[in-house]
Enzyme design. Structure first.
Site, mmCIF file in Angstrom:
data_model
loop_
_atom_site.group_PDB
_atom_site.id
_atom_site.type_symbol
_atom_site.label_atom_id
_atom_site.label_comp_id
_atom_site.label_asym_id
_atom_site.label_seq_id
_atom_site.Cartn_x
_atom_site.Cartn_y
_atom_site.Cartn_z
ATOM 1 N N ASP A 108 0.846 -1.192 0.000
ATOM 2 C CA ASP A 108 0.000 0.000 0.000
ATOM 3 C C ASP A 108 0.881 1.241 0.000
ATOM 4 O O ASP A 108 1.829 1.334 0.795
ATOM 5 C CB ASP A 108 -0.914 -0.003 1.232
ATOM 6 C CG ASP A 108 -2.034 1.026 1.114
ATOM 7 O OD1 ASP A 108 -2.346 1.458 -0.016
ATOM 8 O OD2 ASP A 108 -2.603 1.388 2.155
ATOM 9 N N HIS A 115 -3.567 13.932 1.444
ATOM 10 C CA HIS A 115 -3.730 12.979 2.553
ATOM 11 C C HIS A 115 -2.475 12.957 3.426
ATOM 12 O O HIS A 115 -2.567 13.010 4.662
ATOM 13 C CB HIS A 115 -4.017 11.583 2.001
ATOM 14 C CG HIS A 115 -4.026 10.508 3.050
ATOM 15 N ND1 HIS A 115 -5.034 10.392 3.977
ATOM 16 C CD2 HIS A 115 -3.137 9.521 3.336
ATOM 17 C CE1 HIS A 115 -4.775 9.364 4.784
ATOM 18 N NE2 HIS A 115 -3.620 8.822 4.414
ATOM 19 N N GLU A 181 -9.968 3.849 4.387
ATOM 20 C CA GLU A 181 -9.154 4.599 3.440
ATOM 21 C C GLU A 181 -9.667 4.247 2.043
ATOM 22 O O GLU A 181 -9.633 3.084 1.639
ATOM 23 C CB GLU A 181 -7.663 4.269 3.592
ATOM 24 C CG GLU A 181 -7.140 4.714 4.957
ATOM 25 C CD GLU A 181 -5.617 4.751 5.072
ATOM 26 O OE1 GLU A 181 -4.942 4.022 4.313
ATOM 27 O OE2 GLU A 181 -5.114 5.519 5.920
ATOM 28 N N GLU A 183 -9.294 4.027 -1.743
ATOM 29 C CA GLU A 183 -8.107 3.919 -2.595
ATOM 30 C C GLU A 183 -8.466 3.199 -3.901
ATOM 31 O O GLU A 183 -9.500 2.554 -3.998
ATOM 32 C CB GLU A 183 -7.007 3.107 -1.874
ATOM 33 C CG GLU A 183 -6.745 3.564 -0.449
ATOM 34 C CD GLU A 183 -5.503 2.929 0.186
ATOM 35 O OE1 GLU A 183 -4.722 2.272 -0.545
ATOM 36 O OE2 GLU A 183 -5.326 3.108 1.404
ATOM 37 N N ASP A 215 -8.951 0.298 2.619
ATOM 38 C CA ASP A 215 -7.880 -0.098 3.541
ATOM 39 C C ASP A 215 -8.318 0.282 4.957
ATOM 40 O O ASP A 215 -7.968 1.329 5.484
ATOM 41 C CB ASP A 215 -6.585 0.625 3.133
ATOM 42 C CG ASP A 215 -5.458 0.413 4.128
ATOM 43 O OD1 ASP A 215 -5.482 -0.608 4.838
ATOM 44 O OD2 ASP A 215 -4.562 1.282 4.187
ATOM 45 N N ARG A 219 -7.032 3.576 13.883
ATOM 46 C CA ARG A 219 -6.086 4.684 14.079
ATOM 47 C C ARG A 219 -5.415 4.663 15.441
ATOM 48 O O ARG A 219 -4.272 5.109 15.571
ATOM 49 C CB ARG A 219 -6.817 6.024 13.888
ATOM 50 C CG ARG A 219 -7.437 6.218 12.531
ATOM 51 C CD ARG A 219 -6.433 6.121 11.412
ATOM 52 N NE ARG A 219 -7.068 6.341 10.112
ATOM 53 C CZ ARG A 219 -6.448 6.158 8.956
ATOM 54 N NH1 ARG A 219 -5.179 5.745 8.925
ATOM 55 N NH2 ARG A 219 -7.089 6.373 7.826
ATOM 56 N N GLN A 222 -2.770 2.064 15.197
ATOM 57 C CA GLN A 222 -1.754 2.524 14.241
ATOM 58 C C GLN A 222 -0.846 3.587 14.848
ATOM 59 O O GLN A 222 0.379 3.533 14.690
ATOM 60 C CB GLN A 222 -2.465 3.078 12.996
ATOM 61 C CG GLN A 222 -1.519 3.570 11.894
ATOM 62 C CD GLN A 222 -2.260 4.271 10.761
ATOM 63 O OE1 GLN A 222 -3.495 4.326 10.727
ATOM 64 N NE2 GLN A 222 -1.510 4.822 9.820
ATOM 65 N N LYS A 235 -3.707 -2.229 10.418
ATOM 66 C CA LYS A 235 -4.174 -2.354 9.034
ATOM 67 C C LYS A 235 -4.443 -3.802 8.629
ATOM 68 O O LYS A 235 -5.238 -4.054 7.728
ATOM 69 C CB LYS A 235 -3.081 -1.826 8.081
ATOM 70 C CG LYS A 235 -2.653 -0.401 8.311
ATOM 71 C CD LYS A 235 -3.541 0.543 7.557
ATOM 72 C CE LYS A 235 -2.914 1.921 7.475
ATOM 73 N NZ LYS A 235 -3.761 2.824 6.663
ATOM 74 N N THR A 239 -8.621 -5.896 4.475
ATOM 75 C CA THR A 239 -8.579 -4.936 3.368
ATOM 76 C C THR A 239 -9.609 -5.419 2.353
ATOM 77 O O THR A 239 -9.555 -6.574 1.931
ATOM 78 C CB THR A 239 -7.187 -4.911 2.705
ATOM 79 O OG1 THR A 239 -6.196 -4.646 3.706
ATOM 80 C CG2 THR A 239 -7.121 -3.840 1.621
ATOM 81 N N GLU A 340 -9.365 12.322 8.543
ATOM 82 C CA GLU A 340 -9.194 13.645 7.929
ATOM 83 C C GLU A 340 -10.517 14.401 7.893
ATOM 84 O O GLU A 340 -10.575 15.597 8.175
ATOM 85 C CB GLU A 340 -8.705 13.500 6.492
ATOM 86 C CG GLU A 340 -7.293 13.028 6.315
ATOM 87 C CD GLU A 340 -7.044 12.753 4.850
ATOM 88 O OE1 GLU A 340 -6.785 13.695 4.094
ATOM 89 O OE2 GLU A 340 -7.151 11.573 4.454
HETATM 90 MN MN MN Z 1 -3.910 2.863 2.945
#
Ligand code: MN
Length: 396
Positions: A108, A115, A181, A183, A215, A219, A222, A235, A239, A340
């Protein structure tokens, strides 16, 4: 044998310009390769004389290479624009869709400047938001291929170590900051050998197609674990990818320049071909659109990501999946992650009649995407969706 002609509305995002592949099961039958045309799935195992289409993944077909991918697209156009056996076509709503590829390696990236800047501000508020390497190479980490799942698979809230700034020590429990996420993911068809580099402009000879990726990211796990080696358990629990693999050959009209790259990247990250992509995504939270991330804004192109991945001589394999990283544009309503969108949970967003910061049990997230096709047509990617289930109870 009864035959039929597939009705393909001129405004369908699944017209003959697109032809995304899937692995599906008709009711009561084994998985096989199909292609989507309008609202039907055409059984390629029943219509094209090649055993690769009777396989339960796309890998054998993807390994046949670009000339064969082009030939099969021509064959499919002939097939679906004339009479076709009624037993070879199935309404999309009546089939089971499977993980379309056997995922080899999963990497990834982190290719959106917006971002990376937002995350830098949130995770390291006292430092420059972008690390010194960020504009010199596409930053990435190695993910967990065995937990890549197809759209519709429920996601269990992960548990792990959480440490908030006000506590000296971590504790253990279900993630309180479960996020998404949005993507795009790129699927390698043609492998390379160890010691060989894939040049920037050889991208289309190696990459078969594109999927939408979610993804999932815890948080709190992480932010505690990621220094200094990058994301791991925050993560690796799941996925999700869309069931449709849109052929790179269907995205010719969507190819654009990336934003200006300054400083100029090193020569191995440059080429003659443009591989920015004009793909628009939409993120729905419990059925309400909360964000529209624009892939056109991505700083690093997928051709640069693949050139970088192999520049040290690492081999690429059939079935490799490399994802772009969260797609975020400059505007707040273009942010492809909830951390975000809600600025670290400090600015809740309205989701229908409720508000949200991070995901709650029972929430559903759907990410869809669309790109321009030739002659004003649209290339649909379908969607990747999943529901959050409560954490598995912990025995201490
Ligand atoms: Mn990602």
């Amino acid at each position: 044998m009864s035959t039929t002609v597939i009705d393909i509305p001129s405004d369908s995002p699944f017209g003959i310009e697109n032809l995304p592949y899937c692995v599906f099961s008709p009711v009561g039958h084994a998985p096989r390769v199909g292609v989507r045309v309008a609202d039907t799935v055409v059984d390629l195992a029943a219509t094209l004389l090649d055993p690769v289409f009777a396989e339960p993944t796309l890998n054998a077909f993807m390994a046949q290479g670009l000339p064969r991918w082009k030939e099969v697209r021509r064959q499919i156009v002939d097939l679906v624009t004339s009479d076709i056996s009624s037993t070879a076509i199935h309404p999309v709503s009546e089939v089971t869709l499977h993980l379309p590829i056997a995922v080899a390696d999963y990497v990834d990236f982190y290719a959106s400047e917006h971002h990376a800047t937002n995350l830098g501000r949130l995770f390291r508020p006292d430092d420059a938001p972008l690390m010194p390497n960020w504009k010199h190479l596409p930053v990435g980490y190695h993910g967990r291929s065995s937990t890549v799942v197809v759209s519709g698979t429920d996601v269990i809230r992960p548990c792990g170590q959480r440490k908030s700034p006000e506590n000296a020590d971590p504790d253990f429990g279900p993630s309180r900051r479960l996020d998404i996420e949005a993507e795009l993911g790129f699927v390698v068809g043609t492998a390379s050998r160890m010691g060989e580099r894939i040049d920037h402009d050889a991208f289309a000879e190696h990459v078969f197609g594109v999927v939408i990726v979610n993804d999932w990211s815890a948080r709190d796990l992480q932010s505690w674990e990621y220094v200094p080696l990058g994301p791991h358990l925050g993560k690796s629990f799941a996925t999700s990818i869309s069931p449709w693999v849109v052929p790179l050959l269907a995205l010719e009209a969507a190819r654009i320049d990336t934003p200006i790259q300054d400083p100029e990247p090193l020569p191995y990250l440059r080429g003659q071909q443009k591989w920015g992509l004009d793909v628009d995504l939409a993120v729905e939270w419990n059925g309400h659109v909360v964000s529209r991330p624009p892939y056109a804004q991505m700083y690093w192109s997928p051709a640069q990501m693949l050139a970088h991945t192999t520049v040290n001589g690492a081999a690429a394999s059939t079935g490799d999946l490399f994802a772009s990283g969260t797609i975020s544009g400059p505007d707040k309503n273009q942010r492809g992650a909830f951390i975000e969108l809600t600025w670290g949970g400090s600015e809740p967003v309205t989701v229908g009649s409720e508000t949200r910061t991070f995901l709650e049990d029972g929430d559903t997230v759907t990410i869809s995407a669309c790109a321009p096709g030739p002659g004003g047509t649209r290339i649909g990617f379908g969607d990747v969706h999943a529901r959050i289930l409560p954490a598995t109870p912990v025995r201490r």
